[in-house]
Design a protein around this motif. Structure first.
Motif, mmCIF file in Angstrom:
data_model
loop_
_atom_site.group_PDB
_atom_site.id
_atom_site.type_symbol
_atom_site.label_atom_id
_atom_site.label_comp_id
_atom_site.label_asym_id
_atom_site.label_seq_id
_atom_site.Cartn_x
_atom_site.Cartn_y
_atom_site.Cartn_z
ATOM 1 N N TRP A 262 -34.926 -27.857 87.533
ATOM 2 C CA TRP A 262 -34.120 -26.779 88.139
ATOM 3 C C TRP A 262 -34.967 -25.956 89.107
ATOM 4 O O TRP A 262 -34.486 -25.543 90.171
ATOM 5 N N ILE A 263 -36.229 -25.743 88.766
ATOM 6 C CA ILE A 263 -37.129 -25.021 89.669
ATOM 7 C C ILE A 263 -37.346 -25.838 90.937
ATOM 8 O O ILE A 263 -37.314 -25.303 92.055
ATOM 9 N N LEU A 264 -37.523 -27.139 90.783
ATOM 10 C CA LEU A 264 -37.682 -28.023 91.933
ATOM 11 C C LEU A 264 -36.436 -27.998 92.818
ATOM 12 O O LEU A 264 -36.542 -27.905 94.046
ATOM 13 N N LEU A 265 -35.262 -28.050 92.200
ATOM 14 C CA LEU A 265 -34.014 -27.996 92.972
ATOM 15 C C LEU A 265 -33.927 -26.693 93.764
ATOM 16 O O LEU A 265 -33.593 -26.702 94.955
ATOM 17 N N PHE A 266 -34.252 -25.583 93.126
ATOM 18 C CA PHE A 266 -34.236 -24.291 93.813
ATOM 19 C C PHE A 266 -35.193 -24.310 95.007
ATOM 20 O O PHE A 266 -34.846 -23.890 96.110
ATOM 21 N N PHE A 267 -36.418 -24.811 94.790
ATOM 22 C CA PHE A 267 -37.401 -24.885 95.869
ATOM 23 C C PHE A 267 -36.905 -25.776 97.003
ATOM 24 O O PHE A 267 -37.044 -25.433 98.187
ATOM 25 N N LEU A 268 -36.341 -26.933 96.661
ATOM 26 C CA LEU A 268 -35.870 -27.868 97.688
ATOM 27 C C LEU A 268 -34.706 -27.287 98.488
ATOM 28 O O LEU A 268 -34.634 -27.479 99.708
ATOM 29 N N ILE A 269 -33.798 -26.580 97.822
ATOM 30 C CA ILE A 269 -32.694 -25.942 98.546
ATOM 31 C C ILE A 269 -33.243 -24.878 99.489
ATOM 32 O O ILE A 269 -32.863 -24.812 100.662
ATOM 33 N N LYS A 270 -34.150 -24.076 98.978
ATOM 34 C CA LYS A 270 -34.757 -23.022 99.807
ATOM 35 C C LYS A 270 -35.477 -23.632 101.008
ATOM 36 O O LYS A 270 -35.314 -23.176 102.141
ATOM 37 N N ARG A 271 -36.256 -24.656 100.776
ATOM 38 C CA ARG A 271 -36.991 -25.336 101.854
ATOM 39 C C ARG A 271 -36.023 -26.010 102.815
ATOM 40 O O ARG A 271 -36.201 -25.962 104.029
ATOM 41 N N GLY A 272 -34.978 -26.648 102.284
ATOM 42 C CA GLY A 272 -33.990 -27.323 103.130
ATOM 43 C C GLY A 272 -33.254 -26.362 104.047
ATOM 44 O O GLY A 272 -33.014 -26.667 105.214
ATOM 45 N N ILE A 273 -32.894 -25.213 103.530
ATOM 46 C CA ILE A 273 -32.227 -24.198 104.356
ATOM 47 C C ILE A 273 -33.196 -23.704 105.432
ATOM 48 O O ILE A 273 -32.819 -23.576 106.605
ATOM 49 N N ALA A 274 -34.426 -23.462 105.055
ATOM 50 C CA ALA A 274 -35.420 -22.964 106.018
ATOM 51 C C ALA A 274 -35.649 -23.953 107.157
ATOM 52 O O ALA A 274 -35.672 -23.561 108.328
ATOM 53 N N ILE A 275 -35.803 -25.236 106.831
ATOM 54 C CA ILE A 275 -36.084 -26.209 107.891
ATOM 55 C C ILE A 275 -34.837 -26.612 108.658
ATOM 56 O O ILE A 275 -34.943 -27.275 109.684
ATOM 57 N N SER A 276 -33.676 -26.172 108.202
ATOM 58 C CA SER A 276 -32.442 -26.456 108.933
ATOM 59 C C SER A 276 -32.154 -25.401 109.998
ATOM 60 O O SER A 276 -31.252 -25.578 110.805
ATOM 61 N N GLN A 277 -32.909 -24.340 109.996
ATOM 62 C CA GLN A 277 -32.706 -23.255 110.963
ATOM 63 C C GLN A 277 -33.505 -23.530 112.235
ATOM 64 O O GLN A 277 -34.444 -24.311 112.234
ATOM 65 N N GLU A 278 -33.136 -22.836 113.299
ATOM 66 C CA GLU A 278 -33.876 -22.968 114.550
ATOM 67 C C GLU A 278 -35.275 -22.390 114.343
ATOM 68 O O GLU A 278 -35.414 -21.236 113.937
ATOM 69 N N ARG A 279 -36.276 -23.209 114.640
ATOM 70 C CA ARG A 279 -37.650 -22.775 114.428
ATOM 71 C C ARG A 279 -38.609 -23.725 115.123
ATOM 72 O O ARG A 279 -38.261 -24.875 115.395
ATOM 73 N N PRO A 280 -39.839 -23.272 115.355
ATOM 74 C CA PRO A 280 -40.855 -24.165 115.924
ATOM 75 C C PRO A 280 -41.154 -25.304 114.947
ATOM 76 O O PRO A 280 -41.126 -25.112 113.734
ATOM 77 N N ILE A 281 -41.421 -26.474 115.484
ATOM 78 C CA ILE A 281 -41.720 -27.605 114.601
ATOM 79 C C ILE A 281 -43.168 -27.539 114.139
ATOM 80 O O ILE A 281 -44.048 -27.069 114.848
#
Length: 172
Positions: A17-36
Motif C-alpha cells: 500500500w505504501i508502494l502504491l501511494f508512492f507510485l501514484i504520487k510519482r505518476g501524477i508528478a511526472i504526468s505534469q508539465e515539467r523539465p525532463i
C-alpha cells in the motif's frame, strides 16, 4: 465474492500500500508539465524490476526460463512503450530546457503495471503450487519484462526527443 476481495485486501502487506501511494504520487508528478530528467525516469522501472526479480529469484522453481522470458519480452514492451509515448507525449524547448507537456500516459502505465503485478502476486498467494509451475513462471516473467519495456520505451523516446531538440539550428 466480497469475502474473498476483503480477505485479499486485508492480507496485502503494508509495504504494498505504501508502494502504491508512492507510485501514484510519482505518476501524477511526472504526468505534469515539467523539465525532463532522464535519470529520474529510471526510478519507477527500477522499483518494478526489483519487485519482479525478487519474486523470480527467491520463489520460482524455473529461474532460467524466467530470465529468458523476462529479457525476451523487454523488447516488444520497449517498442510498444516507444510508440505510445511517440503518439501521446509532446515536448517543447524553453530556452535551453526541454519540457515534457502534461500527459497522463506515465501515470496510466504505472497504475496498469501495479495492478497487473498485484493481481499476479495475489494469484500466486492463493495458489502456492504455481511457484513450481513452469508456464506460470514464464507468464509472470513475460508480463514483468513487457511492463519494464513499456517504461524503457518511454525513456528511449524521451532521450531521442531530447537529442533532437538539443541539436543546433543551422542558419543559412
Amino acid at each position: 465474492m466480497y469475502n474473498i476481495i476483503q480477505e485479499v485486501l486485508l492480507r496485502t502487506p503494508l509495504w504494498v500500500w505504501i508502494l502504491l501511494f508512492f507510485l501514484i504520487k510519482r505518476g501524477i508528478a511526472i504526468s505534469q508539465e515539467r523539465p525532463i530528467n532522464l535519470s529520474k525516469m529510471f526510478l519507477v522501472p527500477f522499483i518494478f524490476m526489483i519487485w519482479g526479480f525478487e519474486k523470480m529469484i527467491t520463489q520460482f522453481s524455473h529461474l532460467e526460463f524466467c530470465l529468458i522470458s523476462y529479457f525476451f519480452f523487454i523488447f516488444p514492451g520497449t517498442l510498444i512503450g516507444y510508440l505510445l509515448y511517440k503518439k501521446y507525449q509532446n515536448f517543447f524547448k524553453l530556452e535551453s530546457v526541454i519540457i515534457r507537456k502534461k500527459c497522463y500516459l506515465p501515470l496510466i502505465i504505472i497504475l496498469i503495471n501495479f495492478l497487473v503485478k498485484y493481481l499476479l502476486n495475489v494469484t500466486l498467494g492463493i495458489s502456492p503450487s504455481f511457484y513450481n509451475d513452469t508456464s506460470i513462471n514464464i507468464i509472470y516473467s513475460a508480463v514483468s519484462g513487457l511492463s519494464i519495456g513499456l517504461f524503457f520505451g518511454g525513456i528511449l523516446y524521451t532521450y531521442n526527443v531530447q537529442k533532437e531538440l538539443n541539436k543546433p539550428i543551422l542558419q543559412s
